[in-house]
Design a protein around this motif. Structure first.
Motif, PDB file in Angstrom:
ATOM      1  N   SER A  74       0.831  -1.206   0.000  1.00  0.00           N
ATOM      2  CA  SER A  74       0.000   0.000   0.000  1.00  0.00           C
ATOM      3  C   SER A  74       0.867   1.258   0.000  1.00  0.00           C
ATOM      4  N   VAL A  75       1.906   1.242   0.809  1.00  0.00           N
ATOM      5  CA  VAL A  75       2.833   2.379   0.848  1.00  0.00           C
ATOM      6  C   VAL A  75       3.491   2.557  -0.512  1.00  0.00           C
ATOM      7  N   HIS A  76       3.914   1.471  -1.131  1.00  0.00           N
ATOM      8  CA  HIS A  76       4.552   1.559  -2.446  1.00  0.00           C
ATOM      9  C   HIS A  76       3.582   2.103  -3.485  1.00  0.00           C
ATOM     10  N   ARG A  77       2.308   1.673  -3.405  1.00  0.00           N
ATOM     11  CA  ARG A  77       1.310   2.196  -4.351  1.00  0.00           C
ATOM     12  C   ARG A  77       1.132   3.701  -4.164  1.00  0.00           C
ATOM     13  N   ARG A  78       1.064   4.134  -2.902  1.00  0.00           N
ATOM     14  CA  ARG A  78       0.895   5.570  -2.640  1.00  0.00           C
ATOM     15  C   ARG A  78       2.115   6.356  -3.114  1.00  0.00           C
ATOM     16  N   GLN A  79       3.305   5.798  -2.878  1.00  0.00           N
ATOM     17  CA  GLN A  79       4.525   6.478  -3.325  1.00  0.00           C
ATOM     18  C   GLN A  79       4.564   6.568  -4.850  1.00  0.00           C
ATOM     19  N   ALA A  80       4.177   5.476  -5.509  1.00  0.00           N
ATOM     20  CA  ALA A  80       4.166   5.471  -6.971  1.00  0.00           C
ATOM     21  C   ALA A  80       3.162   6.491  -7.502  1.00  0.00           C
ATOM     22  N   ALA A  81       1.998   6.574  -6.869  1.00  0.00           N
ATOM     23  CA  ALA A  81       0.984   7.540  -7.295  1.00  0.00           C
ATOM     24  C   ALA A  81       1.488   8.969  -7.098  1.00  0.00           C
ATOM     25  N   ALA A  82       2.135   9.217  -5.970  1.00  0.00           N
ATOM     26  CA  ALA A  82       2.669  10.558  -5.697  1.00  0.00           C
ATOM     27  C   ALA A  82       3.764  10.914  -6.700  1.00  0.00           C
ATOM     28  N   LEU A  83       4.608   9.945  -7.010  1.00  0.00           N
ATOM     29  CA  LEU A  83       5.674  10.184  -7.983  1.00  0.00           C
ATOM     30  C   LEU A  83       5.087  10.461  -9.357  1.00  0.00           C
ATOM     31  N   LYS A  84       4.071   9.698  -9.732  1.00  0.00           N
ATOM     32  CA  LYS A  84       3.409   9.905 -11.025  1.00  0.00           C
ATOM     33  C   LYS A  84       2.827  11.307 -11.097  1.00  0.00           C
ATOM     34  N   GLU A  85       2.160  11.741 -10.025  1.00  0.00           N
ATOM     35  CA  GLU A  85       1.595  13.089  -9.993  1.00  0.00           C
ATOM     36  C   GLU A  85       2.689  14.148 -10.117  1.00  0.00           C
ATOM     37  N   ALA A  86       3.792  13.938  -9.419  1.00  0.00           N
ATOM     38  CA  ALA A  86       4.894  14.907  -9.472  1.00  0.00           C
ATOM     39  C   ALA A  86       5.476  14.991 -10.883  1.00  0.00           C
ATOM     40  N   VAL A  87       5.629  13.841 -11.521  1.00  0.00           N
ATOM     41  CA  VAL A  87       6.168  13.821 -12.891  1.00  0.00           C
ATOM     42  C   VAL A  87       5.197  14.509 -13.843  1.00  0.00           C
ATOM     43  N   GLU A  88       3.901  14.198 -13.704  1.00  0.00           N
ATOM     44  CA  GLU A  88       2.904  14.833 -14.569  1.00  0.00           C
ATOM     45  C   GLU A  88       2.884  16.345 -14.368  1.00  0.00           C
ATOM     46  N   ALA A  89       3.003  16.791 -13.119  1.00  0.00           N
ATOM     47  CA  ALA A  89       3.027  18.230 -12.841  1.00  0.00           C
ATOM     48  C   ALA A  89       4.268  18.874 -13.463  1.00  0.00           C
ATOM     49  N   ALA A  90       5.402  18.197 -13.358  1.00  0.00           N
ATOM     50  CA  ALA A  90       6.645  18.726 -13.937  1.00  0.00           C
ATOM     51  C   ALA A  90       6.541  18.806 -15.460  1.00  0.00           C
ATOM     52  N   VAL A  91       5.938  17.791 -16.063  1.00  0.00           N
ATOM     53  CA  VAL A  91       5.759  17.794 -17.523  1.00  0.00           C
ATOM     54  C   VAL A  91       4.859  18.952 -17.932  1.00  0.00           C
ATOM     55  N   GLU A  92       3.761  19.142 -17.203  1.00  0.00           N
ATOM     56  CA  GLU A  92       2.832  20.234 -17.509  1.00  0.00           C
ATOM     57  C   GLU A  92       3.520  21.587 -17.349  1.00  0.00           C
TER      58      GLU A  92
ATOM     59  N   THR B 185       6.693  22.165 -17.640  1.00  0.00           N
ATOM     60  CA  THR B 185       7.655  22.305 -18.742  1.00  0.00           C
ATOM     61  C   THR B 185       6.943  22.706 -20.031  1.00  0.00           C
ATOM     62  N   LYS B 186       5.778  22.114 -20.280  1.00  0.00           N
ATOM     63  CA  LYS B 186       5.005  22.487 -21.474  1.00  0.00           C
ATOM     64  C   LYS B 186       4.621  23.954 -21.431  1.00  0.00           C
ATOM     65  N   CYS B 187       4.128  24.389 -20.266  1.00  0.00           N
ATOM     66  CA  CYS B 187       3.734  25.798 -20.118  1.00  0.00           C
ATOM     67  C   CYS B 187       4.929  26.720 -20.330  1.00  0.00           C
ATOM     68  N   GLN B 188       6.052  26.366 -19.748  1.00  0.00           N
ATOM     69  CA  GLN B 188       7.254  27.190 -19.890  1.00  0.00           C
ATOM     70  C   GLN B 188       7.680  27.238 -21.354  1.00  0.00           C
ATOM     71  N   ALA B 189       7.599  26.110 -22.038  1.00  0.00           N
ATOM     72  CA  ALA B 189       7.965  26.078 -23.461  1.00  0.00           C
ATOM     73  C   ALA B 189       7.029  26.975 -24.276  1.00  0.00           C
ATOM     74  N   LYS B 190       5.731  26.957 -23.953  1.00  0.00           N
ATOM     75  CA  LYS B 190       4.773  27.828 -24.660  1.00  0.00           C
ATOM     76  C   LYS B 190       5.113  29.292 -24.431  1.00  0.00           C
ATOM     77  N   VAL B 191       5.428  29.634 -23.178  1.00  0.00           N
ATOM     78  CA  VAL B 191       5.775  31.022 -22.862  1.00  0.00           C
ATOM     79  C   VAL B 191       7.008  31.440 -23.650  1.00  0.00           C
ATOM     80  N   GLU B 192       8.023  30.585 -23.674  1.00  0.00           N
ATOM     81  CA  GLU B 192       9.254  30.908 -24.393  1.00  0.00           C
ATOM     82  C   GLU B 192       9.009  31.017 -25.887  1.00  0.00           C
ATOM     83  N   LEU B 193       8.153  30.148 -26.421  1.00  0.00           N
ATOM     84  CA  LEU B 193       7.831  30.195 -27.854  1.00  0.00           C
ATOM     85  C   LEU B 193       7.096  31.489 -28.183  1.00  0.00           C
ATOM     86  N   LYS B 194       6.117  31.848 -27.357  1.00  0.00           N
ATOM     87  CA  LYS B 194       5.366  33.089 -27.592  1.00  0.00           C
ATOM     88  C   LYS B 194       6.301  34.292 -27.516  1.00  0.00           C
TER      89      LYS B 194
END
Length: 100
Positions: free
Chosen positions: A45-63, A65-74
């Motif tokens: 259960s702890v591993h599942r929660r850690q994996a979910a938290a890591l997935k959320e952190a990675v998704e947030a970082a990707v988002e 990065t996308k936003c930053q790339a859009k700002v730089e492109l604009k």
């Protein structure tokens, strides 16, 4: 005869003690297995929660990065448009100066 009865009684008592001990060990083994199973479940259960938290952190970082790339492109597009306008104005001034 008395000694024989006493030995028999002692043997029976020892056998009963051994049986009781065997039951106690069996119960202890079952309890340990149950605790191990519960521990494994909690750990999973702890591993599942850690994996979910890591997935959320990675998704947030990707988002992010996308936003930053859009700002730089604009920003780059805006600079390019501004530079093109400056070049156009310079060219117009130069043509006006040449026409005079």
């Amino acid at each position: 005869l008395k000694a024989e009865k006493q030995r028999r009684a002692e043997a029976e008592a020892a056998a009963e003690a051994a049986a009781t001990l065997k039951k106690a060990l069996s119960s202890l083994k079952e309890e340990m297995e149950e605790r191990e199973r519960l521990f494994d479940e909690k750990l999973a259960s702890v591993h599942r929660r850690q994996a979910a938290a890591l997935k959320e952190a990675v998704e947030a970082a990707v988002e992010e990065t996308k936003c930053q790339a859009k700002v730089e492109l604009k920003s780059a597009v805006a600079l390019a448009v501004e530079e093109r306008e400056e070049c156009r104005l310079k060219a117009e001034k130069q043509r006006s100066a040449e026409a005079e």
